[in-house]
Design an enzyme around this catalytic site. Structure first.
Site, short mmCIF file in Angstrom:
data_model
loop_
_atom_site.label_atom_id
_atom_site.label_comp_id
_atom_site.label_asym_id
_atom_site.label_seq_id
_atom_site.Cartn_x
_atom_site.Cartn_y
_atom_site.Cartn_z
N ASP A 44 -6.47 -7.94 -2.17
CA ASP A 44 -5.25 -8.25 -0.94
C ASP A 44 -6.07 -9.60 -0.62
O ASP A 44 -6.97 -9.54 -0.23
CB ASP A 44 -5.28 -7.25 0.19
CG ASP A 44 -4.22 -7.65 0.86
OD1 ASP A 44 -3.80 -8.79 1.09
OD2 ASP A 44 -3.45 -6.47 1.27
N CYS A 84 2.32 -8.59 1.09
CA CYS A 84 1.69 -7.35 0.60
C CYS A 84 2.79 -6.58 -0.07
O CYS A 84 2.79 -6.18 -0.99
CB CYS A 84 1.11 -6.40 1.90
SG CYS A 84 -0.37 -7.56 2.64
N LYS A 132 -5.50 1.14 -1.40
CA LYS A 132 -4.12 0.64 -0.81
C LYS A 132 -3.45 0.54 -1.69
O LYS A 132 -3.34 -0.29 -3.01
CB LYS A 132 -4.31 -1.15 -0.27
CG LYS A 132 -3.15 -1.38 0.58
CD LYS A 132 -3.55 -2.82 1.06
CE LYS A 132 -2.34 -3.31 1.72
NZ LYS A 132 -2.65 -4.70 2.64
#
Length: 537
Positions: A44, A84, A132
């Protein structure tokens, strides 16, 4: 570096019978080879420019370098939306953001959406997701979604804490982002205890939070993530003398959307060169920790003997500006935010190759189908990376859709007060906003201006017009922008009504509370005025 093929007379297309025989031969050859397993590690906020020269001079990334030595690195890989959830929605769906309507971190894919992993599982792959994921609707903070919905309101509020650094632990402190390490441990154990026993191929997805900045609770109860946190162990991996201090335009000369972004990210104040250098150094150290987690996965595959029959992909949802253009975070089409890492290694993949074709996250979906030998879907926005990765496919006769010489990225979320669209070609980056008229566009020649310091849209109007024409052939962006405005207002009204009499208290205490509470009536009035405005046609 992959370039144009040598000149010469073009061969006529093969006759239909020969083409059929070639296709059958290729299918027979493929049928005789076991399908490879796949591991996708998605970080990320990793700036893709750190994976090749000169960005790779700033920090030691041994396992990314290992993948470069034994695989392929893409030099021009981009996110399809620099935030995201929408970026991950593009990666898991293979579709551009405007097609899935993944407008912000709250609005992603529907929970039952069929992803490439679902299809691989249907076709015999063992599957595992860890860490995630973040591509479905309904997640992230209330602040995040409200800031996105109200981006057209005539006010300017800081939505983040001032970017800062924090050193933790000592020279032996390795596991700084403990949650990521725990998920990495789970992935390693799954490889060693389960995957090693499979008779059919597997696909493993590991999603990491790093090197995303950490939360900043010192800014209040509803805080953003503006802290770059690391330990001395990782900081020593950074070459301070190689850190480049970015040049900034004066506040008065900034593009209006850039100014809004810089202000809402709390970056319009004074920063010393030492502050900027430290923010960048700590960010690079966080990238080094990310690299070490990738290394654990590679080592587990090697130790179990699975490495030789597993394709490994390393990428990210978007980059991190780390004070480029007087901003941190993402939500921008500048290189630090939109340029992502993409490295691939495994059986049959060309080694020590640098690919200069422009590619993006939507290409992951058709690539996964190609790896698993699943027939490609016709409605995908992306294109398989396989012809760029495999020697035997480079000159294949099998008919494929030709890869276009551009990639598309778009943004509709918070910290930016206009829908944003980027068309990236080999040389040019064209960025336009909203309806294409109300906000001035930007044009950068990345071959001459890699730091994107000079907007040359006015100097090269023919180029800008040509790129805008291509962009409009891909997406009717004025119509999309209008749809997003309608969505934002509709969602905000629904949210406001759900709060009843508690509305004033809740909205005052979101991430912008430090500014809002100074003049709450002023900001509530601005929202009321926006709600009563007629939708721009």
């Amino acid at each position: 570096m992959r370039g144009a093929r040598a000149g010469g007379p073009e061969l006529p297309p093969p006759p239909p019978l020969l083409l059929l025989l070639l296709l059958l031969a290729a299918a027979a050859a493929a049928a005789g080879q076991p399908r490879p397993s796949v591991v996708l590690v998605a970080s990320d906020s990793f700036d893709g420019r750190l994976t090749f020269y000169p960005g790779n001079q700033t920090v030691a990334l041994p396992f990314i370098n290992f993948m470069k030595r034994y695989g392929t690195v893409f030099l021009k890989a981009y996110t399809n939306s620099p935030i995201c959830c929408p970026s991950r929605a593009a990666m898991w769906s293979g579709l551009f953001t405007h097609l899935t309507e993944s407008w912000n971190n709250f609005k992603g894919l529907d929970p039952g959406y069929v992803t490439w992993m679902d299809l691989l599982q249907k076709h015999g792959y063992h599957t595992k997701k860890l860490g995630k994921i973040d591509y479905t609707s309904g997640h992230h903070s209330v602040s995040n979604r409200v800031e996105a919905w109200t981006r057209d309101v005539a006010f300017l509020l800081r939505q983040e804490g001032r970017p800062t650094v924090k050193l933790t632990g000592n020279k032996t402190h390795i596991r700084v982002m403990e949650k990521d390490w725990q998920n990495t441990d789970k992935a390693v154990n799954w490889i060693k205890e389960e995957a090693v026993n499979f008779t059919q191929p597997f696909v493993l997805y590991l999603g990491l939070n790093l090197p995303h900045p950490y939360p900043s609770p010192s800014t209040g109860e509803n805080f953003g993530s503006s802290t770059f946190l690391t330990s001395p162990y990782w900081l020593k991996k950074v070459s301070y003398e190689a850190i480049k201090i970015p040049k900034w335009s004066s506040l008065s000369e900034m593009h209006p959307v850039d100014y809004y972004s810089s202000y809402t990210k709390n970056c319009t104040g004074e920063f010393t060169k030492e502050e900027v250098r430290n923010i960048r150094a700590f960010y690079y150290a966080m990238c080094a920790e990310t690299d070490a987690m990738l290394g654990k996965i590679i080592s587990a595959l090697r130790d179990t003997g699975l490495l030789k029959r597993t394709i490994i992909i390393f990428t990210a949802d978007h980059g991190e500006l780390a004070m480029d253009h007087r901003q941190f975070y993402k939500m921008s089409m500048y290189e630090g935010s939109s340029h992502i890492p993409l490295l691939v290694m495994g059986p049959g993949i060309k080694q020590q190759q640098q690919v200069s074709d422009v590619v993006s996250l939507v290409d992951i979906y058709p690539t996964m189908l190609d790896i698993a030998r699943i027939p490609a879907q016709q409605n995908l926005s992306g294109y398989s990376l396989m012809p760029l990765l495999f020697e035997e496919l480079e000159n294949e006769v099998v008919t494929r859709k030709p890869r276009p010489p551009w990639v598309l990225s778009e943004f509709h979320g918070c910290n930016v007060n206009s829908s944003t669209y980027m068309l990236r070609t080999d040389r040019w980056k064209y960025i336009t906003y909203s309806d294409g008229n109300s906000v001035p566009p930007q044009l950068f020649d990345l071959s001459a201006d890699p730091d994107e310091l000079e907007n040359i849209a006015m100097k090269f109007p023919v180029v800008a017009h040509s790129l805008d024409k291509i962009l409009r052939s891909i997406v009717n962006y004025p119509k999309v922008s209008s749809s997003v405005q309608e969505y934002n207002k509709r969602e905000f009204i629904s949210w406001k009504q759900s709060l009843g009499q508690n509305y004033s208290n809740v909205i005052a205490n979101l991430r912008w509370h430090q500014d809002w509470l100074k003049e709450p009536k002023k900001y509530e009035d601005a929202i009321d005025k926006w709600l009563h405005q007629r939708q721009h046609q």
